[in-house]
Design a protein around this motif. Structure first.
Motif, short mmCIF file in Angstrom:
data_model
loop_
_atom_site.label_atom_id
_atom_site.label_comp_id
_atom_site.label_asym_id
_atom_site.label_seq_id
_atom_site.Cartn_x
_atom_site.Cartn_y
_atom_site.Cartn_z
N TYR A 1 11.11 12.43 7.32
CA TYR A 1 10.54 11.59 6.22
C TYR A 1 11.30 10.16 5.89
N ASN A 2 12.72 10.46 5.93
CA ASN A 2 13.73 9.52 5.83
C ASN A 2 14.09 8.46 6.76
N GLU A 3 13.43 8.66 7.76
CA GLU A 3 13.82 7.87 8.93
C GLU A 3 13.42 6.60 8.98
N PHE A 4 14.26 5.51 9.34
CA PHE A 4 13.98 4.39 9.26
C PHE A 4 13.60 3.41 10.40
N ALA B 1 8.40 6.80 -6.57
CA ALA B 1 7.29 7.52 -6.19
C ALA B 1 7.12 8.20 -4.54
N GLY B 2 8.12 7.42 -3.69
CA GLY B 2 8.12 8.08 -2.30
C GLY B 2 8.96 9.23 -2.32
N ILE B 3 9.94 9.66 -3.27
CA ILE B 3 10.78 10.43 -3.07
C ILE B 3 10.24 11.95 -3.85
N ALA B 4 9.23 11.57 -4.55
CA ALA B 4 8.48 12.74 -5.44
C ALA B 4 7.90 13.80 -4.36
N PRO B 5 7.40 13.38 -3.38
CA PRO B 5 7.00 14.65 -2.36
C PRO B 5 8.04 15.44 -1.92
N VAL B 6 9.03 15.10 -1.60
CA VAL B 6 10.16 15.45 -1.08
C VAL B 6 10.73 16.44 -2.26
N ASP C 1 0.76 -1.29 -0.23
CA ASP C 1 0.04 0.06 0.02
C ASP C 1 0.73 1.32 0.14
N ILE C 2 1.40 1.60 -1.14
CA ILE C 2 2.56 2.67 -1.46
C ILE C 2 1.85 3.88 -0.92
N ALA C 3 0.60 4.06 -1.35
CA ALA C 3 -0.14 5.54 -1.22
C ALA C 3 -0.24 5.73 0.25
N ARG C 4 -0.76 4.65 0.89
CA ARG C 4 -0.64 4.86 2.24
C ARG C 4 0.47 5.26 3.06
N PHE C 5 1.75 4.74 2.58
CA PHE C 5 2.72 4.71 3.34
C PHE C 5 3.37 5.97 2.80
N ILE C 6 3.06 6.69 1.81
CA ILE C 6 3.46 8.07 1.48
C ILE C 6 2.69 8.99 2.40
N LEU C 7 1.42 8.89 2.45
CA LEU C 7 0.46 9.84 3.24
C LEU C 7 0.87 9.66 4.61
N ASN C 8 1.40 8.50 5.07
CA ASN C 8 1.90 8.42 6.62
C ASN C 8 3.23 9.22 6.60
N SER C 9 4.12 9.01 5.64
CA SER C 9 5.38 9.79 5.93
C SER C 9 5.28 11.22 5.82
N VAL C 10 4.29 11.70 4.88
CA VAL C 10 3.97 12.97 4.93
C VAL C 10 3.42 13.63 5.93
#
Length: 271
Positions: A203-206, A245-250, A62-71
């Motif tokens: 945003y990048n923390e793992f 797709a994930g780095i696009a918002p940044v 669920d990449i879209a949800r992961f991106i939304l969570n990160s943002v």
């Protein structure tokens, strides 16, 4: 002619630097269009480009949800960091609260490896019911990045003439009002630059995200991308597509706010 020659030499000097930063992104793009065998072959360009990795990445996780969570987590955590770091740096630098040792302790706390705080934070979040929640990550990131924001904001406060604050005090403004109505607007470029930097850090923390979240509803993008790595096989193409797709918002945020970032870091709060 001299001006033209100078531009040529400047372009030649900056080209390797631009290439150094652009090459990893370009390689990630090429991998996103490769088959698994094509990736293992070691060729830079795909032999036969495929598009299946892009829809496959969004179907596998669920990449879209992961991106939304990160943002969501990174932006709210950055706002919390600024809310804590701005008055703290002003109190230490201008009001002389805590003396020099407090500033040194604040900065030195960021030097410890994050793994040291993992178990105490895990137990604290579990005890407060914030484990596996976005609110828990927001609090962790918000407090963890205060030393960075403190270090970034201090030079802007130092460059600001103290006479401005003294004039505000003569007009009856207290420290809190002076900070909000006088100091903050003047050093706004520095605040925006600091806000962007701590947002990217969150945003990048793992490490903390992987330890404190266990479901797709709360996982952030770095943790979601790690799910593409199985026990035996790694789907590099889908992982590359998810990463792009994930780095696009940044990149979009940095693109639209680069003027504030550059002017803030280069010139400080007072021109």
């Amino acid at each position: 002619m001299r001006l033209g020659a100078r531009h040529v030499w400047l372009a030649l000097a900056t080209a390797p630097i631009i290439g150094l930063f652009a090459l990893p992104i370009l390689y990630l793009v090429t991998v996103s269009f490769k088959t698994r065998d094509d990736v293992l072959s070691g060729h830079f360009w795909p032999t036969v480009p495929i598009l299946a990795n892009w829809p496959g990445a969004f179907e596998a996780a669920d990449i879209a949800r992961f991106i939304l969570n990160s943002v969501t987590v990174s932006v709210l955590a950055a706002l919390l960091t600024i809310a804590l770091a701005l008055p703290s740096s002003y109190a230490v630098l201008r009001l002389k609260i805590g003396g020099k040792w407090l500033a040194d302790v604040t900065l030195s706390s960021y030097m410890a490896p994050p793994i040291v705080a993992l178990i105490p934070l895990f137990l604290l979040l579990k005890a407060t019911g914030l484990l596996n929640t976005r609110a828990g990550l927001i609090l962790v990131y918000g407090f963890a990045n205060v030393p960075v924001a403190f270090w970034l904001l201090t030079p802007f406060l130092r460059r600001m003439p103290i006479e401005i604050e003294q004039a505000a005090a003569m007009d009856g403004a207290g420290p809190f009002r002076t900070l909000l109505q006088i100091v903050a607007p003047i050093i706004a470029p520095g605040i925006v630059a600091t806000l962007l930097i701590v947002t990217v850090l969150s945003y990048n923390e793992f490490l903390f995200a992987s330890a404190f979240t266990f479901s797709d509803a709360t996982r952030t993008l770095p943790v979601g991308i790690s799910l593409f790595q199985g026990d035996r096989l790694v789907n590099f193409g889908q992982m590359a597509a998810a990463s792009l797709a994930g780095i696009a918002p940044v990149y979009l945020i940095a693109l639209f706010l680069q003027r504030y970032l550059v002017s803030g870091l280069a010139h400080g709060g007072v021109k």
